[in-house]
Design a protein around this motif. Structure first.
Motif, PDB file in Angstrom:
ATOM      1  N   LYS A 236      43.628  34.552  31.593  1.00 34.38           N
ATOM      2  CA  LYS A 236      43.228  35.564  32.677  1.00 34.38           C
ATOM      3  C   LYS A 236      41.878  35.588  32.411  1.00 34.38           C
ATOM      4  CE  LYS A 236      43.266  40.307  33.008  1.00 34.38           C
ATOM      5  NZ  LYS A 236      43.294  40.338  34.935  1.00 34.38           N
ATOM      6  N   GLU A 240      39.799  33.710  36.020  1.00 35.33           N
ATOM      7  CA  GLU A 240      39.699  34.741  37.285  1.00 35.33           C
ATOM      8  C   GLU A 240      38.053  34.680  37.113  1.00 35.33           C
ATOM      9  OE1 GLU A 240      42.877  38.480  36.808  1.00 35.33           O
ATOM     10  OE2 GLU A 240      40.127  38.461  35.674  1.00 35.33           O
ATOM     11  N   ASP A 401      48.763  37.155  35.528  1.00 38.03           N
ATOM     12  CA  ASP A 401      46.965  37.268  36.223  1.00 38.03           C
ATOM     13  C   ASP A 401      46.434  35.862  36.365  1.00 38.03           C
ATOM     14  OD1 ASP A 401      47.794  39.775  36.901  1.00 38.03           O
ATOM     15  OD2 ASP A 401      46.345  40.757  34.541  1.00 38.03           O
ATOM     16  N   ALA A 405      45.386  33.376  39.089  1.00 37.78           N
ATOM     17  CA  ALA A 405      44.099  32.772  39.666  1.00 37.78           C
ATOM     18  C   ALA A 405      43.320  31.656  39.385  1.00 37.78           C
ATOM     19  CB  ALA A 405      43.202  34.022  38.396  1.00 37.78           C
TER      20      ALA A 405
END
Length: 747
Positions: A236, A240, A401, A405
């Motif tokens: 994640k 991100e 997540d 991304a």
């Protein structure tokens, strides 16, 4: 409220992989083994004539057993109870399959050879005489005689026989509690939780490869090996941050519609080594998740942050991160993403008993924060995967997540080694090599005709997040020689106390672990001691851990499961073991026996668990120590004495004598097996290569571009359920990796 909502949809089936071909036992060995199984789980008949097929009991004893079974249910079912007593191990459909899978896939070759030697010996005159005192082959004896032989093994002065009794008892008790067609109906244990609504998880996309003979080569910025609590957080954060990320996972993803799995299927699909790995010494049964989402898919939602005294201990060793505000930010960040809170807890009866008993004794007792998205989560089956999709493990939180991304996932990928290049005199990690295996044409893993490809993932940085048992083995397979790799294994060894009550408990209902007693966490003044917590109360996770004392006894004991509670003493171990590759096939081997120092703390916790059960009014209290009889209350629990104003409390001479007997007996291995579901420390973080495997930033000593981010980097045992500590350390490490990659050219 959650308890008012009924789950009426059964989970989808999850067929198991095909069995390995080839003979694991000869027919005569199978005959002997199943004779042992039919002694541990016998067919019971009212008869005065000894039989090789049934355990013969007096008519009065048989009638009393039926009457006791009737008394345990609001709706007596005489036919069902007769089938329950008549059932033996051999009568269970496909009974050989799990045993064959255990022997062929999950037992090391040296242990398998020893297993075969015992079975063969029991079919020879000399072997039988040495092991049983008879010259007749074991399987030719009546079941009543075979039962006496196994009981004598359990009490033998020879540790090998005591260990054999415990091993065979555990094997068939686990098999029966997982697969019996009558046990569930007898105890009223439903296939899936009856509270809550089936959930829908995230729809993942997985990279696929066509058939081919040459290695498939793909490129990325960061490759993360493992999708668990460490790997999920890393994926994640790095995705991100704008980096290309590929996550490699050995297991396969099973959506919420397949969860919770049956106990038998979950052992294969969701856990390492068919559900349990025993230490070479036989003293510890290690349970480790091996699923998409790692341990976060099968853990019990406990979300405890690293305690102050542990953080200070680690900082005193030179790792100043752990007393910094940055580490606290990482703790709070991962907890915030999972909606960790104790505000919405609705205790089930098992945790309520722990809470109430602790308060009656004046122990410090607290609610355990849950990673359930700020909602009430009334489910006791999450050990088998959360079918409600409410538990915010990596599969529900960090991994979605990451994909949103831009991260990509490869399931069915067995990482064989990290690839290194020598660049300007430095050993630089440049990727991972492994073997990928597709699903079958039905989307499962049952069909043997599946595509297999060698795959090379090239990357600028490699993060190993395979877990404490597998991360060190990957480093060793990759040619790293640091002698610290695999050492410093901490396990939080566990002892168990069960209790039976007059009232119905239904211990499988309600959240698994919502209460913790921490009075005993610092017994040595240096942060070592134990915590008392609730046990996941699923039949095969509870019943097989208590001693077998006879075929009828075990069935009647199991039938009382709806009236039971189960609590555990979890010790923060000071002393350590190690993991290492099997010299023949490279599988994970564990060497670990709890030290006398740590066992003394386990004993204090076990005695406290027993006292909690006593003050709650338990009719019977039992421990997972072979050779010790349970405590049985003579009368109704004492209440307030109006004349003297006194309570009995735990001041019962008979009960205190029983506790003294436990303490005198001790926690002796190997016949007494500790459990554990926490593994830590085998790639320890340290300020020097001499003392650890990774540096304070998580980078493997002696390399560039290679990091470890999982519970294996813990400097010592966390003392609490390790999920949040693992995630916080991985959060900090991966943010450092992201900063280091910023501005570097892509491959």
């Amino acid at each position: 409220m959650a308890k008012q909502e009924l789950c009426l949809i059964a989970p989808l089936e999850s067929p198991l992989p095909p069995l390995a071909t080839g003979e694991v036992l000869t027919e005569s060995q199978w005959t002997t083994l199943m004779a042992i199984g039919d002694t541990i789980i016998p067919s019971i008949a009212a008869s005065s004539i000894p039989s090789t097929a049934k355990l013969s009991v007096q008519q009065s004893e048989y009638t009393a057993a039926i009457d006791r079974l009737n008394g345990l249910s609001a709706k007596p079912q005489a036919d069902l109870y007769r089938k329950f007593l008549e059932e033996n191990a051999s009568s269970i459909p496909s009974v050989r399959e799990p045993i064959q899978r255990l022997l062929s896939d999950y037992m090391p070759e040296d242990a398998r050879k020893g297993f075969r030697v015992v079975l063969s010996a029991l079919d020879t005159r000399a072997g039988c005489f040495l092991m049983t005192g008879y010259t007749t082959s074991f399987h030719l004896h009546p079941v009543n005689v075979r039962q006496q032989i196994l009981k004598s093994w359990a009490q033998s002065y020879l540790p090998q026989l005591r260990k054999a009794a415990a091993s065979f008892g555990g094997l068939f008790a686990a098999m029966w509690t997982r697969q019996s067609p009558t046990l569930g109906p007898v105890v009223g244990y439903p296939r899936a939780p009856v509270h809550g609504k089936p959930g829908k998880g995230f729809d993942y996309s997985f990279v696929q490869f066509p058939p081919g003979t040459e290695p498939e080569v793909i490129e990325t910025d960061v490759v993360v090996v493992g999708s668990g609590c460490g790997g999920g957080v890393c994926a994640k954060n790095l995705a991100e941050a704008g980096h290309r990320v590929i996550v490699l996972e050995k297991a396969y993803h099973y959506p919420a519609a397949h969860l919770p799995m049956t106990e038998a299927d979950a052992a294969i699909h969701l856990f390492m080594n068919g559900g349990v790995i025993r230490s070479d010494e036989g003293s510890v049964a290690v349970i480790a998740g091996q699923a998409f989402g790692g341990g976060g898919t099968v853990n019990w939602s406990a979300s405890l942050q690293t305690q102050r005294y542990v953080r200070e201990e680690w900082a005193d060793g030179g790792l100043k991160l752990f007393t910094s505000s940055e580490y606290q930010k990482s703790l709070d960040r991962v907890c915030g993403r999972m909606g960790v809170s104790a505000d919405h807890i609705e205790h089930g009866k098992n945790n309520q008993l722990l809470y109430e008993g602790a308060r009656k004794l004046g122990y410090s007792v607290k609610p355990v924060p849950q990673n359930t998205g700020g909602k009430t989560h009334y489910c006791g089956y999450c050990t088998l995967g959360c079918g409600l999709a409410e538990k915010q493990g990596p599969v529900v939180s960090f991994l979605p997540d990451a994909e949103k991304a831009g991260a990509k996932f490869i399931e069915g990928f067995d990482a064989e080694q990290v690839i290194f290049e020598n660049i300007k005199g430095k050993k630089v990690a440049t990727g991972v090599r492994g073997l990928w295996k597709s699903r079958d044409s039905n989307g499962g893993v049952r069909d043997p005709n599946r595509t297999t490809r060698e795959v090379i993932v090239k990357a600028k940085s490699v993060i190993v997040s395979c877990g404490t048992l597998q991360s060190p083995l990957l480093l060793l397979r990759s040619g790293l020689k640091n002698p610290q790799i695999g050492r410093n294994l901490h396990l939080h060894p566990v002892t168990l106390v069960g209790a039976a009550y007059p009232e119905l408990i239904k211990p499988w209902e309600g959240p698994i672990l919502t209460t913790v007693v921490d009075d005993f966490q610092n017994l040595d003044g240096h942060g070592h001691g134990c915590k008392i917590e609730a046990l996941t109360m699923l039949p095969s996770w509870c019943l097989p851990f208590f001693p077998w004392t006879g075929g009828l006894d075990f069935k009647m004991f199991s039938a009382r499961f709806p009236y039971m509670s189960g609590h555990l003493s979890l010790t923060r171990d000071r002393d350590t073991g190690r993991v290492f590759p099997d010299p023949k096939d490279g599988r994970c081997r564990i060497s670990y026996t709890p030290s006398a120092f740590d066992k003394s703390h386990s004993m204090e916790g076990l005695l406290a668990c027993a006292r909690i059960a006593y003050v709650n009014g338990a009719k019977e209290i039992f421990v997972n120590i072979p050779g010790l009889r349970p405590f049985v209350r003579d009368s109704e629990p004492e209440s307030h004495n109006d004349e003297t104003g006194d309570f009995e409390g735990v001041n019962d001479a008979k009960f205190e004598a029983w506790l003294a007997g436990i303490k005198k007996h001790g926690l002796n291995a190997p016949e007494m097996t500790f459990g554990t579901a926490h593994q830590m420390g085998t790639c320890r973080m340290a300020t020097s290569e001499r003392n650890g495997v990774v540096d304070p930033k998580g980078k493997v000593w002696g390399t560039d571009g290679l990091y470890v981010a999982d519970a294996s980097v813990f400097p010592s045992a966390s003392g609490v359920n390790p999920m949040v500590t693992n995630m916080a350390i991985s959060d900090w490490i991966s943010r450092g990796v992201a900063r280091g990659l910023k501005g570097e050219p892509r491959l």
